[in-house]
Design an enzyme around this catalytic site. Structure first.
Site, PDB file in Angstrom:
ATOM      1  CG  ASP A   1      -8.987 -15.566  28.620  1.00 57.00           C
ATOM      2  OD1 ASP A   1      -9.122 -14.599  29.451  1.00 57.00           O
ATOM      3  OD2 ASP A   1     -10.241 -16.011  28.127  1.00 57.00           O
TER       4      ASP A   1
ATOM      5  CE  LYS B   1      -9.336 -10.440  34.058  1.00 53.34           C
ATOM      6  NZ  LYS B   1     -10.137 -11.207  33.052  1.00 53.34           N
TER       7      LYS B   1
ATOM      8  CD  GLU C   1     -10.578 -10.277  29.352  1.00 48.92           C
ATOM      9  OE1 GLU C   1     -11.795 -10.058  29.929  1.00 48.92           O
ATOM     10  OE2 GLU C   1      -9.681 -10.401  30.170  1.00 48.92           O
TER      11      GLU C   1
ATOM     12  CG  ASP D   1     -15.851 -10.365  27.282  1.00 49.76           C
ATOM     13  OD1 ASP D   1     -16.341 -11.313  27.986  1.00 49.76           O
ATOM     14  OD2 ASP D   1     -14.601 -10.213  27.213  1.00 49.76           O
TER      15      ASP D   1
END
Lengths: 168, 611
Positions: B15, B77, B176, B198
């Site tokens: 992850d 990211k 994810e 999420d």
């Protein structure tokens, strides 16, 4: 291989979606690249699964499915020209368009309901033609479906237009 | 006879998060997160370049964030797969220092060096790889890496590039929320519809899945790649900075050390407010003290619009999945930000269900990635993930309008074919612009790539027919091939990605890393090249048993055999470039064979099906 052959079912306009889903899951388990260990096999499986997914996407939707079957049966369903559409429908659409332009929110809402009602009528009629073709393979039924699809496209465009204000 | 070596090493699940990153693996039947040598399962996604040239990652880099903010980076990211114009908002709130030569790829200045976002992410991946190798006592070269479901093609490519730079063979990018569903689904219900909400550090995803006897079919996904816990931190940070401005008469918003110290304090306060009704910001700077009470009520007012911004995508997602809240059997929460009570209650109200929180929301994505790694390695049986593409794929046609060819929420792999022709007599090339997004005009969508159909034989306008096949693979990444419809010949295309690194640039980065003394990378690259070599060698051996082999001329068969020998000669060397070159030679020689094979293989695989 056409999309019906992918699922090993005869070409039909009305399909049992539960059965189609069962077949889709079984074929996914058989073909999916994730279940292959070797990179070369995986590439092949990816191609096969892409075709399976494209086929499922097309066949589970009644509109896409009937367009696809019409194409298989040699009907030209590409770009529509106004000659495909009966003049009274064009007139109707023109009037509806005008009505939308001048409408307030309440009028738009009732226009939208009216169009959705028309769409429902088209769908009912189309399903009768689906059954007619599936049982008799009479091409007239296909011609009728094609006309209804064109009509439906006009109406759904109108529904979208009538929907715009509540999206903003 | 040439022997094929199959690798049996463990495939890890990673992850790669905005705030924290984790690595997990399948320990017999259960996924398990692997801690770092400091015992911490979460590796903060922070990278620091020390003045002595050493690179530190994770908790060690956290302190550097305060001591050397100019050499340290977090939340990288947010920059993955983006162009300079995309990140203007980010730059106002994040202390990224962008180098002047950033165009289609951003270059971040750290100390006196510049790095692209995939290179920085690769440092995090390398740390995770190392943690896994130490714990498992064996080399780790293969990984599944998770990405936000709403990541576009460029962002996915950038993530895959990062893996490659880190010396990992990225077997799959998994979304994810889907990974989280896998982690939950292992010992939970076998049938039903579940929604995964999420809210991570920098991105928001919502996915709705249908479970059926081990098949996880994603019905629809939606999200926002610019929305997460970072935004919540920034709200509190802004208030504190304004206070300081009025109380001390000092603007500290451009003082890196102060901002980072304050940010860490604010994150602590935010986390406390998930459990307590009141928390206090305490900040000391050059002998001065700042103290402020923050009630949960104030905090909730501050962030209400951020939480509300997640609800629109949730409604769109239910609409696209064609489900009502009543039809959703379970809701799963993922991401640290879902610990915030306001977020939980918003989800409860929207879905009219109490969300699941049994699994740690920080770990569940990595656990799911390990499950998918197990599926790919063959150690997890009977589970299968069917995911979708989050954004529609289209091509620009006359007037800058987009013609959609693969719609959003199509199950992947998905493909579409389009036929192109020329508009002018004697025209020998056609330029095609591919975009991703839902808007009608190409300029409002995300530019993916442009490609040039070249070397078209000169003919009257409209005569040439070039079939272009667009395939979105199981990673959600686009592949384009083209052939001349009349001759059946493969058409050469020159693909120019709009954002991100070209293959040459990645290779150059890898080569540079090797020059800097990272020999393990060299070995890893050779290993990766060998995996590819195994694949093609096995495929060719198989193909030789097919009728397609006999259809070739003697000369064509001779070429193939010669190319196989050439590849075998370099196979065991550590020269990955030589192996790759010979793979290309063999690829070239087997072109015709592969085409014939592919046609029969697809047909054969499907024809053999019995239901």
């Amino acid at each position: 291989m056409n999309y019906f052959e992918v699922f090993e079912i005869p070409p039909a306009l009305a399909l049992d979606l539960k059965d189609l889903e069962t077949r889709f899951y079984a074929l996914s388990r058989k073909l999916h690249p994730d279940l292959r260990r070797n990179p070369a096999e995986r590439a092949e499986a990816e191609e096969a699964t892409a075709i399976l997914n494209d086929a499922y996407r097309t066949l589970r939707d009644p509109i896409k499915r009937s367009e696809y079957l019409l194409k298989l049966e040699g009907f030209d369903i590409g770009e529509q020209t106004s000659k495909d559409v009966p003049p009274e429908l064009l007139e109707e659409v023109f009037e509806l368009n005008m009505a939308i332009e001048d409408a307030d929110v309440q009028q738009l809402e009732s226009a939208r309901q009216k169009f959705e009602g028309m769409c429902g009528e088209i769908d009912d009629e189309m399903h009768r033609d689906f059954d007619r073709w599936d049982q008799t393979h009479n091409r007239e039924a296909l011609t009728a479906v094609r006309g209804l699809l064109n009509r439906r496209k006009y109406i759904t465009n109108l529904i979208e237009k009538a929907n715009v204000p509540d999206r903003v | 006879m040439f022997q094929i070596e199959f690798d049996n090493d463990t495939v890890v699940g990673i992850d790669l998060g905005t705030t924290n990153s984790l690595v997990a693996y399948m320990n017999l039947t259960r996924p398990e997160v692997i801690p770092g040598d400091d015992g911490d399962k979460l590796v903060p996604s922070i990278v620091s370049f020390m003045s002595n040239g050493e690179i530190v990652v994770g908790n060690k880099a956290r302190q550097e964030l305060i001591d050397h903010p100019d050499r340290t980076i977090y939340s990288v990211k947010r920059l993955m797969g983006r162009g300079i114009a995309d990140v203007q908002d980010e730059l106002k709130l994040f202390p990224f220092r962008i180098a002047d030569d950033s165009e289609s790829i951003i270059r971040v200045l750290l100390g006196d060096k510049t790095f692209t976002p995939p290179e920085i992410s690769a440092f995090i991946l390398r740390q995770l790889k190392q943690n896994a190798e130490q714990a498992l006592g064996q080399p780790v070269t293969k990984a599944v890496i998770t990405v936000p479901a709403y990541f576009n093609d460029a962002q996915r490519q950038a993530t895959r590039d990062a893996g490659r730079i880190a010396g990992l063979d990225v077997l799959r990018l998994v979304n994810e929320p889907t990974a989280a569903a896998l982690a939950y689904g292992l010992d939970k219900r076998q049938e039903g519809i579940i929604a995964v909400y999420d809210l991570g550090g920098g991105t928001f995803d919502i996915s709705i899945l249908k479970l059926h006897e081990g098949i996880f079919e994603v019905l629809a996904t939606n999200g926002d790649t610019h929305l997460g816990g970072d935004d919540i931190d920034n709200r509190l940070l802004k208030i504190a900075l304004e206070d300081l401005q009025s109380e001390w008469g000092e603007d500290l918003s451009h003082v890196g050390e102060a901002v980072q110290t304050l940010r860490l304090e604010i994150i602590r306060v935010k986390e406390s407010l998930s459990f307590l009704p009141i928390a206090h910001i305490d900040f000391a700077w050059h002998g001065k003290q700042y103290h402020r009470e923050v009630t949960r009520e104030l905090f909730e007012n501050l962030i209400k619009d951020i939480v509300d911004r997640t609800l629109g995508p949730c409604r769109s997602c239910m609409k696209d999945a064609d489900v009502t809240p009543e039809q959703i059997d379970e809701v799963v929460l993922v991401g640290g930000s879902t610990r915030i009570p306001l977020v939980r209650s918003a989800v409860e109200v929207l879905f009219r269900a109490k969300p699941h929180t049994e699994l740690n929301p920080d770990e569940v994505v990595a656990l799911g990635a390990a499950v998918q790694a197990g599926i790919l390695a063959g150690t997890v049986e009977n589970q299968l993930l069917l995911d979708v593409t989050p954004l529609s794929l289209g091509i620009e046609i006359a007037g800058g309008v987009v013609s959609k060819i693969i719609h959003r929420n199509s199950t992947i792999p998905a493909s579409a074919s389009e036929t192109f022709t020329t508009g002018v007599d004697g025209q020998t090339n056609v330029l095609i612009h591919v975009v991703q997004g839902e808007r009608e005009m190409a300029k409002d969508c995300r530019s993916l790539l442009r490609f040039d159909l070249k070397d078209i034989a000169p003919m009257p306008a409209g005569m040439p027919r070039i079939d272009v096949r667009f395939l979105i693979d199981a990673n959600g990444i686009l592949n384009v091939t083209a052939r001349d419809a009349r001759t059946g010949k493969e058409q050469s295309i020159d693909v120019q990605p709009s954002y991100g690194l070209t293959l040459e640039q990645i290779e150059k980065i890898c080569d540079e890393a090797i020059e800097h003394g990272e020999e393990d990378l060299l070995a890893a690259q050779a290993a990766l090249a060998r995996v590819d070599a195994d694949g093609i060698l096995l495929a060719v051996e198989k193909a030789k048993k097919n009728d397609a082999w006999l259809d070739l001329t003697d000369a064509e068969r001779g070429q193939v055999d010669d190319a196989i020998r050439q590849l075998q000669t370099v196979y065991h060397t550590d020269d990955h470039q030589a192996i790759r070159d010979k793979i290309d030679v063999l690829n070239e020689a087997t072109h015709k064979l592969a085409e014939n094979m592919m046609n029969t293989a697809v047909g054969g695989a499907l024809k053999g099906t019995k239901i």
